[in-house]
Design a protein around this motif. Structure first.
Motif, short mmCIF file in Angstrom:
data_model
loop_
_atom_site.label_atom_id
_atom_site.label_comp_id
_atom_site.label_asym_id
_atom_site.label_seq_id
_atom_site.Cartn_x
_atom_site.Cartn_y
_atom_site.Cartn_z
N UNK A 113 0.81 -1.20 0.00
CA UNK A 113 0.00 0.00 0.00
C UNK A 113 0.84 1.26 0.00
N UNK A 114 0.21 2.35 -0.40
CA UNK A 114 0.90 3.63 -0.54
C UNK A 114 1.05 4.33 0.80
N UNK A 115 2.02 5.23 0.88
CA UNK A 115 2.24 6.05 2.07
C UNK A 115 2.32 7.52 1.68
N UNK A 116 2.09 8.37 2.67
CA UNK A 116 2.35 9.80 2.51
C UNK A 116 3.77 10.05 2.97
N UNK A 117 4.67 10.44 2.08
CA UNK A 117 6.08 10.58 2.46
C UNK A 117 6.31 11.78 3.36
N UNK A 118 7.24 11.63 4.32
CA UNK A 118 7.59 12.71 5.23
C UNK A 118 9.02 13.18 5.03
N UNK A 119 9.93 12.25 4.81
CA UNK A 119 11.34 12.59 4.57
C UNK A 119 11.93 11.62 3.54
N UNK A 120 13.03 12.04 2.95
CA UNK A 120 13.76 11.21 2.00
C UNK A 120 15.23 11.20 2.39
N UNK A 121 15.80 10.00 2.49
CA UNK A 121 17.22 9.84 2.82
C UNK A 121 17.94 9.22 1.63
N UNK A 122 19.09 9.79 1.28
CA UNK A 122 19.89 9.29 0.16
C UNK A 122 21.34 9.23 0.60
N UNK A 123 21.91 8.04 0.72
CA UNK A 123 23.31 7.94 1.15
C UNK A 123 24.23 8.81 0.29
N UNK A 124 25.08 9.57 0.96
CA UNK A 124 25.98 10.44 0.24
C UNK A 124 25.40 11.78 -0.13
N UNK A 125 24.08 11.94 0.08
CA UNK A 125 23.41 13.19 -0.29
C UNK A 125 22.74 13.84 0.91
N UNK A 126 21.88 13.10 1.60
CA UNK A 126 21.16 13.65 2.74
C UNK A 126 20.76 12.55 3.72
N UNK A 127 20.89 12.85 5.01
CA UNK A 127 20.46 11.91 6.05
C UNK A 127 18.94 11.83 6.09
N UNK A 128 18.29 12.91 5.72
CA UNK A 128 16.83 12.95 5.75
C UNK A 128 16.32 14.35 5.47
N UNK A 129 15.91 14.60 4.24
CA UNK A 129 15.39 15.91 3.85
C UNK A 129 13.86 15.89 3.92
N UNK A 130 13.30 16.98 4.44
CA UNK A 130 11.86 17.10 4.53
C UNK A 130 11.20 17.27 3.17
N UNK A 131 9.89 17.12 3.17
CA UNK A 131 9.11 17.20 1.93
C UNK A 131 8.00 18.22 2.10
N UNK A 132 7.85 19.10 1.11
CA UNK A 132 6.75 20.05 1.07
C UNK A 132 5.86 19.74 -0.11
N UNK A 133 4.63 20.21 -0.06
CA UNK A 133 3.66 19.89 -1.12
C UNK A 133 3.04 21.17 -1.69
N UNK A 134 3.83 21.99 -2.39
CA UNK A 134 3.30 23.23 -2.96
C UNK A 134 2.30 22.94 -4.08
N UNK A 135 1.31 23.81 -4.26
CA UNK A 135 0.35 23.61 -5.34
C UNK A 135 0.96 23.91 -6.69
#
Length: 224
Positions: free
Chosen positions: A73-95
């Motif tokens: 099932x699908x989720x509403x994402x809160x953060x994204x982590x990418x090794x070598x790039x970011x430990x955990x970047x937040x997510x915004x939902x602009x229109x």
């Protein structure tokens, strides 16, 4: 955009300009920009450079090897982590804007380190089909999340989406760079296999909010 391109990647303080939304239209015209005119300028010929050591690009690996979620099932994402790039970047939902172009992160210092998720696309991480549209800013001084993506995220790289107590793992299968004027209509695919489509401005900076190219990363789910 000072961040991601929606051909992703938008007129913002960073440097990301998204592509036109409708696959039937030129995917570069009227694209949102992720760079604001007031952002640091390196001149018309500036190209994204590797960002300095900062919180968004400091970690070479996640604190612990991520365990892919076994749920469905699908989720509403809160953060994204990418090794070598970011430990955990937040997510915004602009229109989207008046031209139906996906929005970008805010034109602010905090916005440099955020992903924008286009909820109007109607696709969430964990859905059975279609692209989850994300973008981040690219800044001319090399300090934004988009710059870190350009410098460190290649085919085979890991992307971990966290939300609702779950973590979904993805592997980058394709990195594509196109002229902004050409666009990439498949960025907006709704019927293909489930994947993330992350966009950022790239190439030469021709002027405030105006970058020559867009880079898109496609990432497919990693089986649990």
């Amino acid at each position: 955009m000072g961040a991601a391109m929606l051909l992703l990647v938008v007129a913002v303080a960073g440097g990301v300009v998204l592509l036109g939304r409708d696959p039937r239209s030129p995917a570069g015209a009227g694209a949102p920009r992720t760079e604001a005119s007031g952002s640091p300028s390196a001149g018309p010929s500036a190209t994204p450079t590797e960002p300095p050591r900062m919180k968004v690009a400091r970690a070479a690996t996640l604190e612990a090897a991520p365990t892919c979620d076994t749920g469905t099932g699908a989720i509403t994402p809160a953060t994204i982590a990418i090794p070598g790039v970011t430990r955990g970047s937040g997510i915004v939902t602009p229109p989207r804007d008046a031209n139906d172009i996906p929005g970008t992160p805010p034109l602010s210092t905090a916005g440099k380190y955020l992903f924008a998720w286009d909820t109007a696309q109607g696709t969430r991480p964990g859905d059975a089909a279609g692209n989850v549209l994300l973008n981040a800013h690219t800044w001319p001084d090399g300090s934004a999340l988009g710059n870190a993506l350009l410098a460190h995220l290649d085919v085979g790289g890991s992307v971990v989406v966290l939300g609702e107590g779950r973590r979904l793992c993805y592997r980058v299968t394709e990195r594509v760079e196109v002229l902004a004027s050409d666009g990439l209509p498949r960025y907006y695919d709704l019927d293909g296999p489930p994947q993330l489509a992350i966009l950022a401005c790239s190439g030469r900076r021709l002027g405030p909010g105006n970058w020559e190219k867009r880079t898109v990363w496609f990432a497919s789910p990693v089986p649990a």
